[in-house]
Write a protein that holds these residues in place. Structure first.
Motif, PDB file in Angstrom:
ATOM      1  N   LEU A 118       0.818  -1.215   0.000  1.00 40.38           N
ATOM      2  CA  LEU A 118       0.000   0.000   0.000  1.00 40.38           C
ATOM      3  C   LEU A 118       0.850   1.263   0.000  1.00 40.38           C
ATOM      4  O   LEU A 118       0.311   2.361  -0.098  1.00 40.38           O
ATOM      5  N   GLY A 119       2.158   1.117   0.110  1.00 43.64           N
ATOM      6  CA  GLY A 119       3.011   2.282   0.265  1.00 43.64           C
ATOM      7  C   GLY A 119       2.833   2.879   1.649  1.00 43.64           C
ATOM      8  O   GLY A 119       2.341   2.236   2.578  1.00 43.64           O
ATOM      9  N   THR A 120       3.223   4.122   1.800  1.00 39.89           N
ATOM     10  CA  THR A 120       3.060   4.813   3.079  1.00 39.89           C
ATOM     11  C   THR A 120       1.580   4.965   3.412  1.00 39.89           C
ATOM     12  O   THR A 120       0.796   5.431   2.586  1.00 39.89           O
ATOM     13  N   ILE A 121       1.200   4.559   4.612  1.00 43.26           N
ATOM     14  CA  ILE A 121      -0.204   4.637   5.010  1.00 43.26           C
ATOM     15  C   ILE A 121      -0.596   6.086   5.269  1.00 43.26           C
ATOM     16  O   ILE A 121       0.107   6.822   5.964  1.00 43.26           O
ATOM     17  N   ARG A 122      -1.747   6.462   4.730  1.00 40.70           N
ATOM     18  CA  ARG A 122      -2.248   7.820   4.886  1.00 40.70           C
ATOM     19  C   ARG A 122      -3.517   7.900   5.730  1.00 40.70           C
ATOM     20  O   ARG A 122      -3.660   8.784   6.559  1.00 40.70           O
ATOM     21  N   VAL A 123      -4.459   6.964   5.489  1.00 41.75           N
ATOM     22  CA  VAL A 123      -5.773   7.052   6.116  1.00 41.75           C
ATOM     23  C   VAL A 123      -6.186   5.673   6.628  1.00 41.75           C
ATOM     24  O   VAL A 123      -6.034   4.672   5.922  1.00 41.75           O
ATOM     25  N   VAL A 124      -6.728   5.637   7.861  1.00 35.28           N
ATOM     26  CA  VAL A 124      -7.235   4.408   8.461  1.00 35.28           C
ATOM     27  C   VAL A 124      -8.657   4.673   8.951  1.00 35.28           C
ATOM     28  O   VAL A 124      -8.885   5.571   9.763  1.00 35.28           O
ATOM     29  N   GLN A 125      -9.609   3.903   8.441  1.00 34.72           N
ATOM     30  CA  GLN A 125     -11.011   4.034   8.838  1.00 34.72           C
ATOM     31  C   GLN A 125     -11.449   2.709   9.467  1.00 34.72           C
ATOM     32  O   GLN A 125     -11.337   1.661   8.829  1.00 34.72           O
ATOM     33  N   VAL A 126     -11.935   2.755  10.690  1.00 27.69           N
ATOM     34  CA  VAL A 126     -12.360   1.522  11.338  1.00 27.69           C
ATOM     35  C   VAL A 126     -13.656   1.775  12.092  1.00 27.69           C
ATOM     36  O   VAL A 126     -13.845   2.850  12.679  1.00 27.69           O
ATOM     37  N   GLU A 127     -14.565   0.824  12.034  1.00 27.82           N
ATOM     38  CA  GLU A 127     -15.824   0.959  12.758  1.00 27.82           C
ATOM     39  C   GLU A 127     -16.245  -0.387  13.326  1.00 27.82           C
ATOM     40  O   GLU A 127     -15.894  -1.441  12.784  1.00 27.82           O
ATOM     41  N   TYR A 128     -16.979  -0.317  14.421  1.00 26.12           N
ATOM     42  CA  TYR A 128     -17.520  -1.529  15.043  1.00 26.12           C
ATOM     43  C   TYR A 128     -18.905  -1.160  15.561  1.00 26.12           C
ATOM     44  O   TYR A 128     -19.036  -0.459  16.561  1.00 26.12           O
ATOM     45  N   ALA A 129     -19.927  -1.625  14.855  1.00 30.97           N
ATOM     46  CA  ALA A 129     -21.305  -1.236  15.173  1.00 30.97           C
ATOM     47  C   ALA A 129     -22.145  -2.455  15.533  1.00 30.97           C
ATOM     48  O   ALA A 129     -22.120  -3.479  14.854  1.00 30.97           O
ATOM     49  N   GLN A 130     -22.884  -2.331  16.643  1.00 25.55           N
ATOM     50  CA  GLN A 130     -23.823  -3.339  17.115  1.00 25.55           C
ATOM     51  C   GLN A 130     -25.135  -2.636  17.497  1.00 25.55           C
ATOM     52  O   GLN A 130     -25.175  -1.408  17.602  1.00 25.55           O
TER      53      GLN A 130
ATOM     54  N   ARG B 294      -4.816  10.496  15.286  1.00 24.86           N
ATOM     55  CA  ARG B 294      -3.563  10.899  14.654  1.00 24.86           C
ATOM     56  C   ARG B 294      -2.512   9.852  15.003  1.00 24.86           C
ATOM     57  O   ARG B 294      -2.222   9.629  16.180  1.00 24.86           O
ATOM     58  N   PHE B 295      -1.962   9.223  13.967  1.00 24.42           N
ATOM     59  CA  PHE B 295      -0.994   8.162  14.167  1.00 24.42           C
ATOM     60  C   PHE B 295       0.435   8.705  14.085  1.00 24.42           C
ATOM     61  O   PHE B 295       0.702   9.713  13.420  1.00 24.42           O
ATOM     62  N   ALA B 296       1.335   8.005  14.743  1.00 24.40           N
ATOM     63  CA  ALA B 296       2.753   8.322  14.604  1.00 24.40           C
ATOM     64  C   ALA B 296       3.146   8.172  13.141  1.00 24.40           C
ATOM     65  O   ALA B 296       2.766   7.217  12.480  1.00 24.40           O
ATOM     66  N   GLY B 297       3.888   9.135  12.623  1.00 27.81           N
ATOM     67  CA  GLY B 297       4.301   9.096  11.233  1.00 27.81           C
ATOM     68  C   GLY B 297       3.435   9.917  10.309  1.00 27.81           C
ATOM     69  O   GLY B 297       3.759  10.076   9.130  1.00 27.81           O
ATOM     70  N   GLY B 298       2.297  10.413  10.822  1.00 24.68           N
ATOM     71  CA  GLY B 298       1.499  11.340  10.037  1.00 24.68           C
ATOM     72  C   GLY B 298       0.181  10.824   9.494  1.00 24.68           C
ATOM     73  O   GLY B 298      -0.621  11.618   8.979  1.00 24.68           O
ATOM     74  N   ALA B 299      -0.074   9.538   9.582  1.00 26.69           N
ATOM     75  CA  ALA B 299      -1.361   9.022   9.096  1.00 26.69           C
ATOM     76  C   ALA B 299      -2.498   9.536   9.972  1.00 26.69           C
ATOM     77  O   ALA B 299      -2.320   9.860  11.144  1.00 26.69           O
ATOM     78  N   ARG B 300      -3.676   9.627   9.365  1.00 25.28           N
ATOM     79  CA  ARG B 300      -4.866  10.081  10.077  1.00 25.28           C
ATOM     80  C   ARG B 300      -5.928   8.983  10.025  1.00 25.28           C
ATOM     81  O   ARG B 300      -5.941   8.137   9.130  1.00 25.28           O
ATOM     82  N   GLY B 301      -6.847   9.027  11.002  1.00 29.10           N
ATOM     83  CA  GLY B 301      -7.878   8.003  11.022  1.00 29.10           C
ATOM     84  C   GLY B 301      -9.130   8.446  11.742  1.00 29.10           C
ATOM     85  O   GLY B 301      -9.155   9.474  12.437  1.00 29.10           O
TER      86      GLY B 301
ATOM     87  N   ASN C 246     -22.757  -7.420  14.245  1.00 28.85           N
ATOM     88  CA  ASN C 246     -21.361  -7.403  14.700  1.00 28.85           C
ATOM     89  C   ASN C 246     -20.509  -6.799  13.595  1.00 28.85           C
ATOM     90  O   ASN C 246     -19.626  -7.436  13.037  1.00 28.85           O
ATOM     91  N   GLY C 247     -20.801  -5.534  13.306  1.00 34.03           N
ATOM     92  CA  GLY C 247     -20.275  -4.869  12.128  1.00 34.03           C
ATOM     93  C   GLY C 247     -18.908  -4.252  12.303  1.00 34.03           C
ATOM     94  O   GLY C 247     -18.762  -3.030  12.279  1.00 34.03           O
ATOM     95  N   LEU C 248     -17.901  -5.090  12.453  1.00 37.76           N
ATOM     96  CA  LEU C 248     -16.509  -4.620  12.509  1.00 37.76           C
ATOM     97  C   LEU C 248     -15.979  -4.527  11.086  1.00 37.76           C
ATOM     98  O   LEU C 248     -16.001  -5.503  10.332  1.00 37.76           O
ATOM     99  N   ARG C 249     -15.475  -3.335  10.733  1.00 40.99           N
ATOM    100  CA  ARG C 249     -15.027  -3.097   9.366  1.00 40.99           C
ATOM    101  C   ARG C 249     -13.770  -2.238   9.390  1.00 40.99           C
ATOM    102  O   ARG C 249     -13.689  -1.269  10.157  1.00 40.99           O
ATOM    103  N   LEU C 250     -12.792  -2.595   8.562  1.00 35.23           N
ATOM    104  CA  LEU C 250     -11.527  -1.859   8.494  1.00 35.23           C
ATOM    105  C   LEU C 250     -11.207  -1.500   7.055  1.00 35.23           C
ATOM    106  O   LEU C 250     -11.317  -2.344   6.157  1.00 35.23           O
ATOM    107  N   ARG C 251     -10.804  -0.236   6.856  1.00 38.04           N
ATOM    108  CA  ARG C 251     -10.300   0.208   5.557  1.00 38.04           C
ATOM    109  C   ARG C 251      -8.986   0.950   5.776  1.00 38.04           C
ATOM    110  O   ARG C 251      -8.881   1.804   6.654  1.00 38.04           O
ATOM    111  N   VAL C 252      -7.995   0.606   4.974  1.00 34.60           N
ATOM    112  CA  VAL C 252      -6.659   1.212   5.089  1.00 34.60           C
ATOM    113  C   VAL C 252      -6.246   1.711   3.712  1.00 34.60           C
ATOM    114  O   VAL C 252      -6.319   0.961   2.727  1.00 34.60           O
ATOM    115  N   PHE C 253      -5.815   2.959   3.647  1.00 38.76           N
ATOM    116  CA  PHE C 253      -5.443   3.572   2.370  1.00 38.76           C
ATOM    117  C   PHE C 253      -4.025   4.127   2.445  1.00 38.76           C
ATOM    118  O   PHE C 253      -3.679   4.880   3.366  1.00 38.76           O
ATOM    119  N   GLY C 254      -3.210   3.742   1.464  1.00 41.08           N
ATOM    120  CA  GLY C 254      -1.848   4.253   1.359  1.00 41.08           C
ATOM    121  C   GLY C 254      -1.632   4.975   0.045  1.00 41.08           C
ATOM    122  O   GLY C 254      -2.547   5.078  -0.772  1.00 41.08           O
TER     123      GLY C 254
END
Length: 380
Positions: A154-166, A241-248, A261-269
């Protein structure tokens, strides 16, 4: 090879997570449950022991009695699973650690930061292993996602989106007198200051960090208690705000009708993105920038060595929640056997443990502090 003698604290009659741990421990035949302190109520502890076929002499009324007696037996337990409400984790784990008994503990680490500090001291003072069951880290396609990020796909990670909905706490279930899970999970004395943020938000936080290899440095959290009278949060929105500059961003909720049990992860680099959903866990979507989206499947073409190593059935035969837990127990067994021989199994580099538990506690604490300050940015 003889099975590892296992004990259990909590997880007695009608306890959901105790049954899950017992199934997971049996799947690969590595453990045998031989002792338990299965309830804080002596009568229920005895009833639960009988129901599971435990020797009555090894069905204890308290974890303290169990730790002392089992440590003195030549055939005493070698490991213990702790599946109690959060406020018991620390004291129970310490009782076994100081006697050299390996601990497999449900998350979060403890109910409070003070308890976490005491448990940290106990872990560091013991030669026994401490493993934390963030079970979603055991899913094959999550192991593949972690491997792909580490390999630079993915190269350098820029954005992390995570959700967990019940949706199971949409109503005041804790007030019905019939839902023990709701009662203790919404009681800050037993669950800790975090409600949904401690129960499922920690899973989302852990998963994001596990896959990306990043750590959260600062966050801004807005916690809500939508159900009138509820003493802990049941919904949370968190900027990261993650170490290294990524945001989420992290969203967790237990008042989202239609979400089971809606756990979902998206990672963008800079080179591409990944997407995974727990309710369809055998699929991982990978999209290199400027190219068609690719579907990677468990045991399918393109499945990685890391994913295949924790897969049991051919592709197209679904694996999920129980197998994810079982992968942690299989890893724990390998680590315990290596430790008994004076060595260290590299599986410990993947299994969640004390450090992940402490990170989760700092996350909960920071969320509560931030929300109390009108979503002010705070440092973990």
């Amino acid at each position: 090879m003889a099975r590892i003698r296992l004990g259990m604290v909590g997880g007695g009659k009608d306890a959901f997570i105790g049954a899950v741990h017992r199934i997971a421990a049996r799947i690969d035949g590595e453990f045998e449950l031989v002792a338990g302190a299965l309830s804080s109520t002596p009568e229920r502890a005895r009833e639960s022991g009988e129901a599971l076929g435990l020797d009555p002499a090894r069905s204890y009324e308290s974890f303290e009695a169990m730790a002392e007696a089992e440590a003195a037996r030549p055939d005493g337990i070698e490991a213990v699973s702790i599946v109690t409400p959060n406020h018991v984790h620390g004291a129970a784990a310490a009782a076994f650690l100081k006697r050299g008994i390996h601990v497999i503990c449900d998350k979060p680490l403890t109910a409070t930061m003070a308890q976490a500090a005491e448990l940290e001291a106990a872990v560091r003072a013991s030669k026994a292993l401490f493993i934390l069951t963030h079970n979603y880290t055991g899913y094959p396609m999550i192991r593949q996602a972690r491997e792909m990020v580490a390999a630079g796909d993915l190269g350098t990670i820029r954005v992390v989106q995570v959700e967990y909905a019940q949706d199971w706490l949409t109503e005041a279930s804790e007030e019905t007198g019939t839902n023990k899970q709701a009662e203790w999970r919404t009681d800050p004395e037993r669950s800790g200051a975090g409600g949904s943020i401690g129960d499922i938000g920690t899973h989302a936080h852990n998963l994001a960090c596990f896959v990306t290899g990043l750590t959260v440095e600062k966050l801004s959290a807005d916690l809500q208690s939508f159900v009138p009278g509820r003493r802990v949060d049941d919904n949370a929105h968190v900027m990261l705000r993650f170490a290294g500059g990524a945001r989420g961003m992290l969203w967790c909720s237990q008042v989202a009708p239609g979400c089971e049990n809606g756990l979902r992860l998206r990672v963008f680099g800079e080179k591409g993105g990944l997407e995974w959903a727990q309710e369809d866990p055998n699929y991982l979507w990978f999209t290199p920038f400027g190219e068609p989206k690719r579907l990677l499947t468990r045991r399918g073409a393109g499945a990685s060595e890391a994913a295949n190593a924790v897969s049991r059935t051919p592709g197209g035969h679904p694996e999920g929640y129980l197998e994810g837990f079982a992968n942690l127990y299989a890893g724990a067994a390998a680590a315990i056997r290596a430790a008994q021989g004076g060595g260290r199994d590299p599986v410990l580099d993947v299994l969640p443990g004390l450090e992940e538990g402490l990170a989760g506690m700092r996350f909960i604490d920071a969320c509560v502090r931030s929300s109390g300050g009108d979503a002010a940015w705070v440092t973990l």
